[in-house]
Design a protein around this motif. Sequence first.
Motif, PDB file in Angstrom:
ATOM      1  N   GLU A 198       0.831  -1.210   0.000  1.00 48.17           N
ATOM      2  CA  GLU A 198       0.000   0.000   0.000  1.00 48.17           C
ATOM      3  C   GLU A 198       0.864   1.258   0.000  1.00 48.17           C
ATOM      4  OE1 GLU A 198      -2.701  -0.290   3.291  1.00 48.17           O
ATOM      5  OE2 GLU A 198      -3.884  -1.863   2.334  1.00 48.17           O
ATOM      6  N   THR A 199       1.956   1.230   0.756  1.00 48.64           N
ATOM      7  CA  THR A 199       2.856   2.388   0.794  1.00 48.64           C
ATOM      8  C   THR A 199       3.494   2.618  -0.571  1.00 48.64           C
ATOM      9  OG1 THR A 199       3.296   2.051   3.143  1.00 48.64           O
ATOM     10  CG2 THR A 199       4.887   3.395   1.916  1.00 48.64           C
ATOM     11  N   ILE A 200       3.948   1.551  -1.206  1.00 46.21           N
ATOM     12  CA  ILE A 200       4.546   1.671  -2.542  1.00 46.21           C
ATOM     13  C   ILE A 200       3.547   2.270  -3.523  1.00 46.21           C
ATOM     14  CG2 ILE A 200       5.378   0.343  -4.532  1.00 46.21           C
ATOM     15  CD1 ILE A 200       6.668  -1.568  -2.425  1.00 46.21           C
ATOM     16  N   CYS A 201       2.329   1.758  -3.524  1.00 41.59           N
ATOM     17  CA  CYS A 201       1.303   2.264  -4.446  1.00 41.59           C
ATOM     18  C   CYS A 201       0.969   3.727  -4.158  1.00 41.59           C
ATOM     19  CB  CYS A 201       0.042   1.413  -4.370  1.00 41.59           C
ATOM     20  SG  CYS A 201       0.244  -0.216  -5.113  1.00 41.59           S
ATOM     21  N   THR A 202       0.830   4.065  -2.880  1.00 47.96           N
ATOM     22  CA  THR A 202       0.508   5.448  -2.503  1.00 47.96           C
ATOM     23  C   THR A 202       1.610   6.404  -2.935  1.00 47.96           C
ATOM     24  OG1 THR A 202      -0.820   4.718  -0.625  1.00 47.96           O
ATOM     25  CG2 THR A 202       0.009   6.979  -0.554  1.00 47.96           C
ATOM     26  N   LEU A 203       2.856   6.041  -2.654  1.00 47.33           N
ATOM     27  CA  LEU A 203       3.974   6.913  -3.032  1.00 47.33           C
ATOM     28  C   LEU A 203       4.105   7.017  -4.550  1.00 47.33           C
ATOM     29  CD1 LEU A 203       6.643   5.918  -0.366  1.00 47.33           C
ATOM     30  CD2 LEU A 203       5.235   7.985  -0.434  1.00 47.33           C
ATOM     31  N   HIS A 204       3.907   5.913  -5.246  1.00 54.78           N
ATOM     32  CA  HIS A 204       3.978   5.951  -6.705  1.00 54.78           C
ATOM     33  C   HIS A 204       2.881   6.856  -7.263  1.00 54.78           C
ATOM     34  CE1 HIS A 204       3.245   4.575 -10.839  1.00 54.78           C
ATOM     35  NE2 HIS A 204       4.559   4.520 -10.876  1.00 54.78           N
ATOM     36  N   ASP A 205       1.650   6.691  -6.769  1.00 58.64           N
ATOM     37  CA  ASP A 205       0.541   7.551  -7.212  1.00 58.64           C
ATOM     38  C   ASP A 205       0.884   9.019  -6.992  1.00 58.64           C
ATOM     39  OD1 ASP A 205      -0.957   5.325  -7.872  1.00 58.64           O
ATOM     40  OD2 ASP A 205      -2.283   5.464  -6.124  1.00 58.64           O
ATOM     41  N   ARG A 206       1.417   9.312  -5.816  1.00 60.26           N
ATOM     42  CA  ARG A 206       1.754  10.697  -5.476  1.00 60.26           C
ATOM     43  C   ARG A 206       2.835  11.248  -6.397  1.00 60.26           C
ATOM     44  NH1 ARG A 206       3.959  12.380   0.433  1.00 60.26           N
ATOM     45  NH2 ARG A 206       4.337  14.551  -0.021  1.00 60.26           N
ATOM     46  N   MET A 207       3.852  10.435  -6.666  1.00 61.03           N
ATOM     47  CA  MET A 207       4.942  10.884  -7.534  1.00 61.03           C
ATOM     48  C   MET A 207       4.460  11.086  -8.961  1.00 61.03           C
ATOM     49  SD  MET A 207       8.714   9.236  -8.381  1.00 61.03           S
ATOM     50  CE  MET A 207       8.564   8.178  -7.004  1.00 61.03           C
ATOM     51  N   VAL A 208       3.691  10.139  -9.480  1.00 64.84           N
ATOM     52  CA  VAL A 208       3.193  10.252 -10.854  1.00 64.84           C
ATOM     53  C   VAL A 208       2.249  11.444 -10.978  1.00 64.84           C
ATOM     54  CG1 VAL A 208       1.739   9.128 -12.596  1.00 64.84           C
ATOM     55  CG2 VAL A 208       3.534   7.838 -11.437  1.00 64.84           C
ATOM     56  N   ARG A 209       1.379  11.629 -10.003  1.00 66.34           N
ATOM     57  CA  ARG A 209       0.453  12.759 -10.040  1.00 66.34           C
ATOM     58  C   ARG A 209       1.215  14.084 -10.011  1.00 66.34           C
ATOM     59  NH1 ARG A 209      -2.962  10.961  -6.735  1.00 66.34           N
ATOM     60  NH2 ARG A 209      -1.938  11.658  -4.836  1.00 66.34           N
ATOM     61  N   HIS A 210       2.243  14.175  -9.168  1.00 65.73           N
ATOM     62  CA  HIS A 210       3.045  15.399  -9.088  1.00 65.73           C
ATOM     63  C   HIS A 210       3.782  15.643 -10.402  1.00 65.73           C
ATOM     64  CE1 HIS A 210       5.546  18.526  -7.369  1.00 65.73           C
ATOM     65  NE2 HIS A 210       6.601  17.904  -7.862  1.00 65.73           N
ATOM     66  N   ARG A 211       4.364  14.584 -10.956  1.00 65.79           N
ATOM     67  CA  ARG A 211       5.087  14.702 -12.223  1.00 65.79           C
ATOM     68  C   ARG A 211       4.137  15.111 -13.339  1.00 65.79           C
ATOM     69  NH1 ARG A 211       6.958   9.304 -13.540  1.00 65.79           N
ATOM     70  NH2 ARG A 211       8.241   9.544 -11.701  1.00 65.79           N
ATOM     71  N   THR A 212       2.949  14.497 -13.362  1.00 66.34           N
ATOM     72  CA  THR A 212       1.952  14.800 -14.391  1.00 66.34           C
ATOM     73  C   THR A 212       1.458  16.224 -14.261  1.00 66.34           C
ATOM     74  OG1 THR A 212       1.313  12.485 -14.427  1.00 66.34           O
ATOM     75  CG2 THR A 212      -0.242  14.041 -15.368  1.00 66.34           C
ATOM     76  N   ASP A 213       1.216  16.671 -13.030  1.00 62.76           N
ATOM     77  CA  ASP A 213       0.788  18.058 -12.807  1.00 62.76           C
ATOM     78  C   ASP A 213       1.841  19.031 -13.312  1.00 62.76           C
ATOM     79  OD1 ASP A 213      -1.523  17.142 -11.636  1.00 62.76           O
ATOM     80  OD2 ASP A 213      -0.882  17.573  -9.573  1.00 62.76           O
ATOM     81  N   HIS A 214       3.105  18.726 -13.048  1.00 63.76           N
ATOM     82  CA  HIS A 214       4.200  19.598 -13.491  1.00 63.76           C
ATOM     83  C   HIS A 214       4.250  19.644 -15.017  1.00 63.76           C
ATOM     84  CE1 HIS A 214       8.094  21.420 -14.023  1.00 63.76           C
ATOM     85  NE2 HIS A 214       8.570  20.326 -14.572  1.00 63.76           N
ATOM     86  N   LYS A 215       4.137  18.491 -15.666  1.00 70.49           N
ATOM     87  CA  LYS A 215       4.200  18.462 -17.126  1.00 70.49           C
ATOM     88  C   LYS A 215       2.974  19.128 -17.743  1.00 70.49           C
ATOM     89  CE  LYS A 215       7.319  14.613 -17.675  1.00 70.49           C
ATOM     90  NZ  LYS A 215       7.522  13.287 -18.228  1.00 70.49           N
ATOM     91  N   ALA A 216       1.812  18.982 -17.110  1.00 70.26           N
ATOM     92  CA  ALA A 216       0.608  19.639 -17.621  1.00 70.26           C
ATOM     93  C   ALA A 216       0.774  21.150 -17.542  1.00 70.26           C
ATOM     94  CB  ALA A 216      -0.621  19.187 -16.848  1.00 70.26           C
ATOM     95  N   ASP A 217       1.450  21.619 -16.484  1.00 73.09           N
ATOM     96  CA  ASP A 217       1.720  23.050 -16.367  1.00 73.09           C
ATOM     97  C   ASP A 217       2.613  23.530 -17.500  1.00 73.09           C
ATOM     98  OD1 ASP A 217       0.212  23.211 -14.080  1.00 73.09           O
ATOM     99  OD2 ASP A 217       1.926  23.183 -12.711  1.00 73.09           O
ATOM    100  N   ASP A 218       3.505  22.648 -17.959  1.00 74.87           N
ATOM    101  CA  ASP A 218       4.398  22.987 -19.065  1.00 74.87           C
ATOM    102  C   ASP A 218       3.729  22.805 -20.422  1.00 74.87           C
ATOM    103  OD1 ASP A 218       6.412  23.544 -17.318  1.00 74.87           O
ATOM    104  OD2 ASP A 218       7.463  21.639 -17.598  1.00 74.87           O
ATOM    105  N   ARG A 219       2.486  22.327 -20.416  1.00 70.60           N
ATOM    106  CA  ARG A 219       1.713  22.084 -21.631  1.00 70.60           C
ATOM    107  C   ARG A 219       2.282  20.944 -22.468  1.00 70.60           C
ATOM    108  NH1 ARG A 219      -1.868  24.352 -19.125  1.00 70.60           N
ATOM    109  NH2 ARG A 219      -2.170  26.577 -19.254  1.00 70.60           N
ATOM    110  N   SER A 220       3.119  20.085 -21.839  1.00 74.61           N
ATOM    111  CA  SER A 220       3.640  18.953 -22.587  1.00 74.61           C
ATOM    112  C   SER A 220       2.731  17.732 -22.478  1.00 74.61           C
ATOM    113  CB  SER A 220       5.056  18.601 -22.105  1.00 74.61           C
ATOM    114  OG  SER A 220       5.041  18.305 -20.734  1.00 74.61           O
ATOM    115  N   LEU A 221       1.733  17.802 -21.601  1.00 72.24           N
ATOM    116  CA  LEU A 221       0.727  16.750 -21.491  1.00 72.24           C
ATOM    117  C   LEU A 221      -0.645  17.405 -21.481  1.00 72.24           C
ATOM    118  CD1 LEU A 221       1.973  14.351 -18.670  1.00 72.24           C
ATOM    119  CD2 LEU A 221       1.847  13.867 -21.088  1.00 72.24           C
ATOM    120  N   PRO A 222      -1.674  16.686 -21.910  1.00 70.95           N
ATOM    121  CA  PRO A 222      -3.014  17.241 -21.802  1.00 70.95           C
ATOM    122  C   PRO A 222      -3.381  17.442 -20.333  1.00 70.95           C
ATOM    123  CG  PRO A 222      -3.083  14.972 -22.573  1.00 70.95           C
ATOM    124  CD  PRO A 222      -1.650  15.372 -22.502  1.00 70.95           C
ATOM    125  N   ALA A 223      -4.244  18.397 -20.058  1.00 75.58           N
ATOM    126  CA  ALA A 223      -4.634  18.694 -18.685  1.00 75.58           C
ATOM    127  C   ALA A 223      -5.348  17.518 -18.039  1.00 75.58           C
ATOM    128  CB  ALA A 223      -5.516  19.936 -18.649  1.00 75.58           C
TER     129      ALA A 223
END
Length: 89
Positions: free
Chosen positions: A53-78
């Motif tokens: 559960e910890t691995i999944c939670t941390l992975h979700d958090r990291m991917v979400r943070h990375r995705t949010d950052h890339k969406a801010d850069d407009r390199s990914l869809p919102a």
Amino acid sequence: MKRLFTEHPESVGETYVQHLAMASGFGWRMCMAGIACLLHGIFPFWFKSTGSETICTLHDRMVRHRTDHKADDRSLPADTSGLEVQRLK
């Protein structure tokens, strides 16, 4: 020399201090989950899913943070709602 401390944090959309806080939080959670896993090895009825559960939670958090950052850069869809980690039962 300063670049050694700022290049990676900037690449993930963080300042050095923000990255320090995020990485420290991840590290603390991983250490606690590791202790739970060691205890689970001795007492199999304790902490049956804490590690995974910890691995999944941390992975979700990291991917979400990375995705949010890339969406801010407009390199990914919102809309990145389709990204998730498959959890094992």
